[in-house]
Design a protein around this motif. Structure first.
Motif, PDB file in Angstrom:
ATOM      1  N   SER A 708     -13.715  34.422  86.608  1.00  0.00           N
ATOM      2  CA  SER A 708     -12.273  34.227  86.447  1.00  0.00           C
ATOM      3  C   SER A 708     -11.781  34.795  85.129  1.00  0.00           C
ATOM      4  O   SER A 708     -10.687  35.377  85.041  1.00  0.00           O
ATOM      5  CB  SER A 708     -11.958  32.720  86.519  1.00  0.00           C
ATOM      6  OG  SER A 708     -12.369  32.189  87.757  1.00  0.00           O
ATOM      7  N   ALA A 709     -12.584  34.665  84.064  1.00  0.00           N
ATOM      8  CA  ALA A 709     -12.155  35.157  82.751  1.00  0.00           C
ATOM      9  C   ALA A 709     -12.095  36.662  82.703  1.00  0.00           C
ATOM     10  O   ALA A 709     -11.213  37.244  82.034  1.00  0.00           O
ATOM     11  CB  ALA A 709     -13.107  34.628  81.678  1.00  0.00           C
ATOM     12  N   THR A 710     -13.002  37.372  83.370  1.00  0.00           N
ATOM     13  CA  THR A 710     -13.047  38.838  83.311  1.00  0.00           C
ATOM     14  C   THR A 710     -12.232  39.488  84.423  1.00  0.00           C
ATOM     15  O   THR A 710     -11.953  40.683  84.368  1.00  0.00           O
ATOM     16  CB  THR A 710     -14.493  39.326  83.409  1.00  0.00           C
ATOM     17  OG1 THR A 710     -15.064  38.854  84.631  1.00  0.00           O
ATOM     18  CG2 THR A 710     -15.312  38.803  82.235  1.00  0.00           C
ATOM     19  N   GLY A 711     -11.918  38.753  85.456  1.00  0.00           N
ATOM     20  CA  GLY A 711     -11.191  39.328  86.587  1.00  0.00           C
ATOM     21  C   GLY A 711     -12.078  40.044  87.575  1.00  0.00           C
ATOM     22  O   GLY A 711     -11.583  40.619  88.554  1.00  0.00           O
ATOM     23  N   VAL A 712     -13.402  40.052  87.350  1.00  0.00           N
ATOM     24  CA  VAL A 712     -14.335  40.700  88.268  1.00  0.00           C
ATOM     25  C   VAL A 712     -14.713  39.692  89.361  1.00  0.00           C
ATOM     26  O   VAL A 712     -15.221  38.608  89.061  1.00  0.00           O
ATOM     27  CB  VAL A 712     -15.595  41.184  87.538  1.00  0.00           C
ATOM     28  CG1 VAL A 712     -16.577  41.802  88.543  1.00  0.00           C
ATOM     29  CG2 VAL A 712     -15.242  42.183  86.452  1.00  0.00           C
ATOM     30  N   THR A 713     -14.462  40.070  90.574  1.00  0.00           N
ATOM     31  CA  THR A 713     -14.723  39.167  91.696  1.00  0.00           C
ATOM     32  C   THR A 713     -16.208  39.149  92.026  1.00  0.00           C
ATOM     33  O   THR A 713     -16.854  40.198  92.125  1.00  0.00           O
ATOM     34  CB  THR A 713     -13.935  39.602  92.941  1.00  0.00           C
ATOM     35  OG1 THR A 713     -12.545  39.658  92.600  1.00  0.00           O
ATOM     36  CG2 THR A 713     -14.153  38.633  94.089  1.00  0.00           C
ATOM     37  N   VAL A 714     -16.768  37.934  92.190  1.00  0.00           N
ATOM     38  CA  VAL A 714     -18.166  37.771  92.601  1.00  0.00           C
ATOM     39  C   VAL A 714     -18.174  37.291  94.047  1.00  0.00           C
ATOM     40  O   VAL A 714     -17.644  36.223  94.361  1.00  0.00           O
ATOM     41  CB  VAL A 714     -18.905  36.768  91.695  1.00  0.00           C
ATOM     42  CG1 VAL A 714     -20.332  36.563  92.204  1.00  0.00           C
ATOM     43  CG2 VAL A 714     -18.922  37.255  90.258  1.00  0.00           C
ATOM     44  N   VAL A 715     -18.765  38.098  94.910  1.00  0.00           N
ATOM     45  CA  VAL A 715     -18.854  37.792  96.339  1.00  0.00           C
ATOM     46  C   VAL A 715     -20.308  37.465  96.680  1.00  0.00           C
ATOM     47  O   VAL A 715     -21.201  38.263  96.403  1.00  0.00           O
ATOM     48  CB  VAL A 715     -18.351  38.971  97.205  1.00  0.00           C
ATOM     49  CG1 VAL A 715     -18.484  38.632  98.677  1.00  0.00           C
ATOM     50  CG2 VAL A 715     -16.915  39.328  96.847  1.00  0.00           C
ATOM     51  N   ASP A 754     -11.125  45.325  88.422  1.00  0.00           N
ATOM     52  CA  ASP A 754     -10.875  44.932  89.810  1.00  0.00           C
ATOM     53  C   ASP A 754     -12.077  45.173  90.725  1.00  0.00           C
ATOM     54  O   ASP A 754     -11.986  44.994  91.938  1.00  0.00           O
ATOM     55  CB  ASP A 754      -9.661  45.713  90.349  1.00  0.00           C
ATOM     56  CG  ASP A 754      -9.881  47.227  90.236  1.00  0.00           C
ATOM     57  OD1 ASP A 754     -10.767  47.642  89.430  1.00  0.00           O
ATOM     58  OD2 ASP A 754      -9.180  47.972  90.949  1.00  0.00           O
ATOM     59  N   ALA A 755     -13.148  45.616  90.109  1.00  0.00           N
ATOM     60  CA  ALA A 755     -14.352  45.861  90.921  1.00  0.00           C
ATOM     61  C   ALA A 755     -14.986  44.539  91.350  1.00  0.00           C
ATOM     62  O   ALA A 755     -14.599  43.466  90.886  1.00  0.00           O
ATOM     63  CB  ALA A 755     -15.355  46.704  90.134  1.00  0.00           C
ATOM     64  N   GLU A 756     -15.997  44.650  92.218  1.00  0.00           N
ATOM     65  CA  GLU A 756     -16.665  43.463  92.745  1.00  0.00           C
ATOM     66  C   GLU A 756     -18.166  43.527  92.457  1.00  0.00           C
ATOM     67  O   GLU A 756     -18.773  44.609  92.406  1.00  0.00           O
ATOM     68  CB  GLU A 756     -16.477  43.335  94.261  1.00  0.00           C
ATOM     69  CG  GLU A 756     -15.067  43.061  94.706  1.00  0.00           C
ATOM     70  CD  GLU A 756     -14.970  42.920  96.217  1.00  0.00           C
ATOM     71  OE1 GLU A 756     -13.982  42.333  96.696  1.00  0.00           O
ATOM     72  OE2 GLU A 756     -15.895  43.406  96.910  1.00  0.00           O
ATOM     73  N   VAL A 757     -18.731  42.337  92.255  1.00  0.00           N
ATOM     74  CA  VAL A 757     -20.192  42.183  92.216  1.00  0.00           C
ATOM     75  C   VAL A 757     -20.580  41.421  93.486  1.00  0.00           C
ATOM     76  O   VAL A 757     -20.151  40.290  93.682  1.00  0.00           O
ATOM     77  CB  VAL A 757     -20.650  41.417  90.963  1.00  0.00           C
ATOM     78  CG1 VAL A 757     -22.167  41.206  91.015  1.00  0.00           C
ATOM     79  CG2 VAL A 757     -20.275  42.181  89.696  1.00  0.00           C
ATOM     80  N   ILE A 758     -21.371  42.091  94.313  1.00  0.00           N
ATOM     81  CA  ILE A 758     -21.722  41.524  95.626  1.00  0.00           C
ATOM     82  C   ILE A 758     -23.189  41.119  95.631  1.00  0.00           C
ATOM     83  O   ILE A 758     -24.073  41.944  95.389  1.00  0.00           O
ATOM     84  CB  ILE A 758     -21.442  42.527  96.756  1.00  0.00           C
ATOM     85  CG1 ILE A 758     -19.966  42.961  96.730  1.00  0.00           C
ATOM     86  CG2 ILE A 758     -21.825  41.948  98.105  1.00  0.00           C
ATOM     87  CD1 ILE A 758     -19.630  44.043  97.724  1.00  0.00           C
ATOM     88  N   LEU A 759     -23.431  39.847  95.872  1.00  0.00           N
ATOM     89  CA  LEU A 759     -24.803  39.336  96.048  1.00  0.00           C
ATOM     90  C   LEU A 759     -24.993  39.016  97.529  1.00  0.00           C
ATOM     91  O   LEU A 759     -24.297  38.160  98.069  1.00  0.00           O
ATOM     92  CB  LEU A 759     -25.026  38.088  95.196  1.00  0.00           C
ATOM     93  CG  LEU A 759     -26.450  37.495  95.210  1.00  0.00           C
ATOM     94  CD1 LEU A 759     -26.745  36.813  93.870  1.00  0.00           C
ATOM     95  CD2 LEU A 759     -26.658  36.495  96.342  1.00  0.00           C
ATOM     96  N   SER A 760     -25.913  39.724  98.153  1.00  0.00           N
ATOM     97  CA  SER A 760     -26.199  39.480  99.572  1.00  0.00           C
ATOM     98  C   SER A 760     -27.635  38.987  99.703  1.00  0.00           C
ATOM     99  O   SER A 760     -28.556  39.562  99.119  1.00  0.00           O
ATOM    100  CB  SER A 760     -26.004  40.761 100.392  1.00  0.00           C
ATOM    101  OG  SER A 760     -26.868  41.784  99.935  1.00  0.00           O
TER     102      SER A 760
END
Length: 840
Positions: A708-715, A754-760
């Protein structure tokens, strides 16, 4: 008429009657002639009576001739009465003994003809199946019936006449040729064989057969005898037969077995030109078939056959002409000479091989005559022109430059003097530079046809290099044994049967209390003593497991087994396979090594704690902000309640709703603080089964403030369906948080908030695969992906450079693997594989 004359006439009349009765019953021709003889004697007696009628002498008899005739007539009459009585008893007995009745059915049913047995009264006593089938009636309808009720009327007279002849004791052969069949046969022969018991005919055996079958049987028997005679003449294993058209018509069973094919297959292969006969041999056979008309003598040819399994057989064939009526056939008796040819080939090959060996081998082949002069030297190996020859042709052994006082020279001379064989006698040859050559000499005497010594033959071998190597090997073994004796490591060597063949003093001291020497003892005995004497500091169950692991050491070679002694020292045992199926066992004191590993483990744990603290320190502001929201909400809810209470506007329902909201916010804050506390826990984590979904939920809770602080979405894409992972939970959470945190930092540093970090996460066969992909710019050029997990390397200004190194340590400690699967301008991706069941 006198009394004797009257008696004679009565006896002769009785004799005539008994002869007539016997002749009618059995058709005996002797009794028929007896009737005429009795009548003639009766007439003679009448003449004697008439001639002496006028003689007034005596009433008892009047002439001595009357006494002679009376005595003869009485004797013959008694004999005939006895024959009538005996014949009557035989008829009452049913025409044969019980044993005959019991054996005849089986015998007649086995005959390949139509057979029947008739009693003297021409009644059927037995018929075989073929006979009854020829009449189209079952055997039970024929047995017991008279001949006249079964045989056609037009044949009855002739058949009855044949039976009467047979009942009279004659064998009758009846050849028939009728337009209407006899027992379903138009042409053939019927044999009537009388069967007797003690000279008395008890019945007739009738056998009906075709005449052509009989002739063919005789002819085929003659041909078969010819074939076997030919095979016997050449000591053959079998025969083949061709007709004048060149067709293969007969193959003996022995040839079928030899070639591995049946006769029908061989005939078809010959007709189709297929190769069970080698092409040249096939041409040889056809040539003899063409010349069969003009050639009467036997021909010997070598023929090659091919068996069903592809093996070639060489045979010697004796080819003979056989006349079959107007036709001419060729008969070939086969003698398998494959073994002889193989022996001959082997002999030639052996001679060639021996010649090659003598020319190329390092051994020298030599021969001496009776005077011990060398008559042959192979010239191979060291016996060359490049050096001075040790032995020379035409010279004796004593003329060679051999040291007389060294080696086995004296023994060699003694053996030669006794004409005895010798083996591996060492000869020493001095060289000009002071060195010596060592030659091993072997030989044996050979004799001529008169058993006199003809000389010696044998070999020599240069043992100089081997002796030197053996000496060096012994020195090396002695040095190795000395080294083993002076080291603190225990060393033992076991043979393939697990018996001790060597050990150093350190190993021997461990079994000082076993009693006696330990060399030759079995491994199980030594192991039992070691565990029984209390040298291991472990429970009884632990000692049992230790023993089982050690007994299974052959299935797990080069595996390290650790145990703690009762003195507090750590022991590490390893088994290495050696030649001939043995095992080399090395036991080392690794106490210092274990202590170093424990210190390293403590340092790694401290480093992981430091990494976790650094990570939380970097996320302090975000976590504080995250905590501020539930605390502010609780404050607002409380202030609102106070205000409404002061104004008397607080309803019970509203109060409950406000308190529920305050409880949720406090639980949210408590969860964040609890996750932080667990994350910073410094104890050694126990490895237990944990739901992987629960781990991901905790990770998401901890990383959410930073996201939330950096604005980078974690999926987080969880496809594990709550699969369980046997792990240290804190370490796995640290691993995933480090990877996600690195991804967030990469997106931020690349200017892509606005990029995303995706953990699958997904489950495969027995393992969990986690992929963490970010939208950054990949690894820096000075830090390639191959060195990403090296410690003390970081691309961050304030980074310690241990994050990915710790990640790799955690993964490896869980038996898994971690790798960089992508690193480019579009971002990086790291893949982690963790086994669901970790071996600890």
């Amino acid at each position: 008429m006198s009394f004797v004359a009257a008696f004679t006439m009565i006896a002769l009349c009785g004799l005539v009657l008994t002869c007539v009765m016997i002749a009618r019953q059995i058709g005996d021709p002797v009794n028929r002639f007896g009737v005429f003889g009795a009548v003639a004697v009766l007439l003679l007696d009448i003449l004697v009576v008439l001639a002496s009628a006028q003689d007034p002498r005596g009433v008892f008899y009047r002439d001595p001739v009357e006494l002679v005739l009376a005595t003869a007539a009485f004797a013959v009459l008694v004999a005939q009465v006895w024959r009538v009585a005996r014949n009557h008893r035989k008829q009452q007995g049913g025409g044969g003994s019980e044993e005959t009745r019991r054996k005849l059915p089986d015998l007649l049913n086995d005959l390949p003809v139509q057979a029947a047995f008739l009693t003297p009264d021409m009644t059927y006593a037995f018929v075989n199946d073929a006979y009854s089938a020829s009449f189209g009636r079952p055997a039970r309808d024929i047995v017991g019936q008279h001949l006249s009720r079964i045989v056609p009327p037009e044949l009855l007279d002739e058949i009855t006449a044949n039976l009467e002849k047979a009942l009279a004791g004659r064998q009758v052969t009846w050849h028939f040729d009728f337009s209407r069949p006899v027992l379903t046969r138009n042409q053939g022969a019927a044999i009537y064989q009388p069967l007797s018991d003690r000279g008395q005919v008890v019945g007739v055996l009738v056998m009906v057969m075709e005449r052509s079958a009989l002739q063919d049987a005789v002819y085929e028997a003659e041909i078969s005898a010819t074939k076997h005679a030919l095979a016997a003449d050449v000591a053959g294993v079998g025969y083949l037969e061709w007709d004048q058209e060149g067709a293969l018509i007969d193959v003996s069973p022995e040839v079928e077995t030899l070639l591995g094919r049946d006769a029908q297959t061989l005939r078809e292969m010959w007709q189709q030109g297929q190769g069970f006969v080698e092409p040249r041999s096939r041409a040889t056979i056809r040539n003899n078939l063409h010349m069969a008309d003009s050639r009467t003598r036997d021909v010997i040819e070598n023929i090659k056959f091919l068996t069903a399994n592809g093996r070639q057989i060489e045979a010697r064939a004796c080819i003979r002409r056989v006349d079959r009526g107007p036709n001419v056939h060729v008969l070939a008796a086969i003698q398998d000479v494959t073994d002889q040819q193989n022996v001959l080939s082997d002999l030639v090959e052996s001679e060639t091989r021996f010649r090659d060996f003598t020319e190329s081998a390092t051994d020298w082949v030599w021969e001496m005559d009776v005077h011990r002069r060398f008559t042959f030297l192979s010239g191979g190996g060291r016996q060359t022109e490049a050096e001075k020859p040790i032995f020379e042709l035409g010279k004796t052994l004593t003329e060679a430059d051999i040291a007389r006082r060294k080696g086995d020279y004296d023994v060699l001379q003694q053996r030669l003097a006794r004409q005895a064989p010798f083996r591996d006698l060492r000869l020493v040859i001095p060289l000009a530079d002071g060195r010596e050559r060592l030659i091993d000499m072997s030989g044996k005497p050979f004799f001529d046809s008169s058993a006199q010594l003809a000389g010696y033959r044998g070999t020599c071998f240069d043992m100089t290099g081997i002796a030197t190597a053996e000496s060096e090997r012994k020195s090396a073994l002695e040095a190795l044994a000395l080294a083993f004796e002076n080291i603190s490591t225990m060393v033992a060597l076991f043979d393939r049967n697990d018996r001790l063949v060597y050990c150093n003093e350190k190993y021997r001291a461990t079994y000082a209390g076993i009693g006696g020497d330990i060399i030759g003892r079995h491994f199980d005995e030594l192991l039992a003593h070691f565990t029984r004497t209390g040298k291991l500091a472990m429970s009884s169950e632990g000692k049992v497991r230790w023993g089982e692991q050690r007994r299974d050491r052959r299935n797990t070679p080069a595996k390290f087994f650790r145990a703690r002694s009762s003195e507090g020292r750590w022991l590490e045992v390893t088994d290495y396979p050696v030649a001939a199926g043995g095992l080399l066992t090395i036991a080392s004191d690794i106490t210092e090594k274990v202590e170093r590993e424990e210190r390293l483990h403590r340092h790694e744990t401290a480093l992981q704690l430091l990494n976790r603290r650094e990570t939380l320190g970097q996320m302090t502001a975000a976590i504080a902000h995250e905590l501020n929201q539930p605390l502010a909400a609780i404050h607002n809810f409380a202030a609102g309640c106070v205000l409404r209470a002061e104004n008397d506007q607080l309803e019970r329902k509203d109060m409950i709703s406000v308190l529920n909201n305050m409880q949720k916010q406090s639980e949210r804050a408590s969860a964040i603080l609890r996750s932080m506390s667990n994350y910073l826990h410094n104890d050694d984590a126990d490895r237990v089964a944990v739901g992987f979904t629960e781990i991901l939920r905790s990770v998401q809770l901890l990383i959410q403030p930073e996201s939330s602080a950096t604005g980078v979405t974690v999926v987080i894409d969880d496809q594990c369906n709550d699969a369980e992972l046997h792990c240290a939970r804190i370490e796995i959470e640290q691993l995933l948080i480090n990877l996600i945190k690195n991804g967030i930092d990469a997106c931020r540093d690349a200017g892509r908030p606005d990029a995303e970090v995706i953990l699958s996460a997904r489950c495969t066969e027995g393992e969990i695969v986690v992929d963490v992909a970010d939208g950054g710019s990949g690894f820096a050029s000075d830090m390639p992906a191959q060195t990403a997990f090296s410690a003390i390397r970081s691309t961050k200004d304030k980074g310690l450079g241990v994050g990915l190194a710790i990640c790799e340590t955690i993964v490896l400690s869980h038996g898994g693997s971690i790798a960089v699967t992508k690193s480019d301008a579009e971002g990086a991706c790291l893949s982690v594989r963790l086994p669901a069941e970790v071996q600890v």
